[in-house]
Design a protein around this motif. Structure first.
Motif, mmCIF file in Angstrom:
data_model
loop_
_atom_site.group_PDB
_atom_site.id
_atom_site.type_symbol
_atom_site.label_atom_id
_atom_site.label_comp_id
_atom_site.label_asym_id
_atom_site.label_seq_id
_atom_site.Cartn_x
_atom_site.Cartn_y
_atom_site.Cartn_z
ATOM 1 N N MET A 69 96.453 65.652 -0.150
ATOM 2 C CA MET A 69 95.764 66.923 -0.033
ATOM 3 C C MET A 69 95.794 67.320 1.439
ATOM 4 N N LYS A 70 96.021 68.581 1.715
ATOM 5 C CA LYS A 70 95.963 69.078 3.080
ATOM 6 C C LYS A 70 94.933 70.202 3.127
ATOM 7 N N ALA A 71 93.854 69.961 3.874
ATOM 8 C CA ALA A 71 92.795 70.960 4.012
ATOM 9 C C ALA A 71 93.126 71.896 5.169
ATOM 10 N N ARG A 88 89.237 74.101 1.519
ATOM 11 C CA ARG A 88 90.251 75.012 0.983
ATOM 12 C C ARG A 88 91.571 74.366 1.359
ATOM 13 N N THR A 89 92.454 74.180 0.403
ATOM 14 C CA THR A 89 93.671 73.411 0.637
ATOM 15 C C THR A 89 94.916 74.293 0.691
ATOM 16 N N SER A 90 95.943 73.752 1.320
ATOM 17 C CA SER A 90 97.282 74.331 1.202
ATOM 18 C C SER A 90 98.155 73.429 0.324
ATOM 19 N N HIS A 91 97.760 72.148 0.200
ATOM 20 C CA HIS A 91 98.427 71.181 -0.677
ATOM 21 C C HIS A 91 97.350 70.405 -1.421
ATOM 22 N N PHE A 93 96.930 67.489 -4.811
ATOM 23 C CA PHE A 93 97.593 66.589 -5.763
ATOM 24 C C PHE A 93 99.101 66.556 -5.497
ATOM 25 N N GLY A 94 99.465 66.628 -4.223
ATOM 26 C CA GLY A 94 100.868 66.477 -3.836
ATOM 27 C C GLY A 94 101.726 67.711 -3.982
ATOM 28 N N HIS A 95 101.125 68.843 -4.319
ATOM 29 C CA HIS A 95 101.889 70.080 -4.506
ATOM 30 C C HIS A 95 101.345 71.169 -3.592
ATOM 31 N N GLU A 96 102.199 72.089 -3.202
ATOM 32 C CA GLU A 96 101.738 73.238 -2.436
ATOM 33 C C GLU A 96 100.858 74.060 -3.372
ATOM 34 N N ARG A 97 99.557 74.034 -3.087
ATOM 35 C CA ARG A 97 98.602 74.636 -4.016
ATOM 36 C C ARG A 97 97.294 74.896 -3.286
ATOM 37 N N GLU A 98 96.821 76.110 -3.386
ATOM 38 C CA GLU A 98 95.556 76.455 -2.752
ATOM 39 C C GLU A 98 94.438 76.345 -3.785
ATOM 40 N N VAL A 99 93.492 75.460 -3.512
ATOM 41 C CA VAL A 99 92.309 75.298 -4.355
ATOM 42 C C VAL A 99 91.102 75.139 -3.441
ATOM 43 N N LEU A 100 89.929 75.272 -4.015
ATOM 44 C CA LEU A 100 88.682 74.907 -3.351
ATOM 45 C C LEU A 100 88.220 73.616 -4.015
ATOM 46 N N VAL A 101 87.934 72.592 -3.209
ATOM 47 C CA VAL A 101 87.585 71.284 -3.760
ATOM 48 C C VAL A 101 86.376 70.719 -3.017
ATOM 49 N N ALA A 102 85.428 70.169 -3.777
ATOM 50 C CA ALA A 102 84.225 69.547 -3.207
ATOM 51 C C ALA A 102 84.236 68.065 -3.531
ATOM 52 N N HIS A 103 83.827 67.255 -2.555
ATOM 53 C CA HIS A 103 83.660 65.807 -2.738
ATOM 54 C C HIS A 103 82.199 65.479 -2.452
ATOM 55 N N VAL A 104 81.587 64.737 -3.357
ATOM 56 C CA VAL A 104 80.168 64.401 -3.201
ATOM 57 C C VAL A 104 79.908 63.016 -3.782
#
Length: 138
Positions: A69-71, A88-91, A93-104
């Protein structure tokens, strides 16, 4: 706009209207520590436009690497009484993909680890969804 309430493991969620349950699984997975299997819970929702909301919970350490993942941006929020980091990511799960992800990390005694992500790229909506989550008493 109406919403619905659902429980995932020990998270009480208030879901935006229009989401439909797509998957709900529980799986024991091998652990890096012999004799202590990890349990992975997964749930996903999708709306009519294909936008998704995804939840992972782990009892024990997550043992699967789904890719890097690349934030490109990070910030802090509260999920229940726990601190969470949102990216907010640019990569993802190993793919070029923009998602919003939270870790808690959940509260004791369980201290489960959670990852929540969305393909909805509206930060305010995602932050509000996270802020509305509560941990159920066990």
């Amino acid at each position: 706009m109406t919403s619905s309430t659902s429980t995932f493991v020990d998270l009480v969620l208030t879901l935006p209207t229009g989401l439909t349950l797509q998957a709900d699984t529980r799986e024991e997975v091998s652990s890096l520590i012999p004799g202590s299997p990890a349990v992975e819970h997964f749930r996903s929702y999708q709306d009519a436009s294909g936008q998704g909301l995804y939840f992972f919970a782990w009892e024990g350490a997550p043992t699967r690497d789904r890719g890097p993942m690349k934030a490109v941006e990070t910030w802090k929020v509260q999920v229940g009484a726990a601190d969470a980091t949102v990216s907010r990511t640019s990569h993802f799960f190993g793919h070029e993909r923009e998602v919003l992800v939270a870790h808690v990390e959940g509260p004791p005694p369980a201290r489960r680890r959670y990852m929540i992500y969305t393909t909805r790229l509206d930060r305010a909506v995602f932050d509000a969804l996270l802020a509305a989550i509560r941990f159920s008493p066990r």
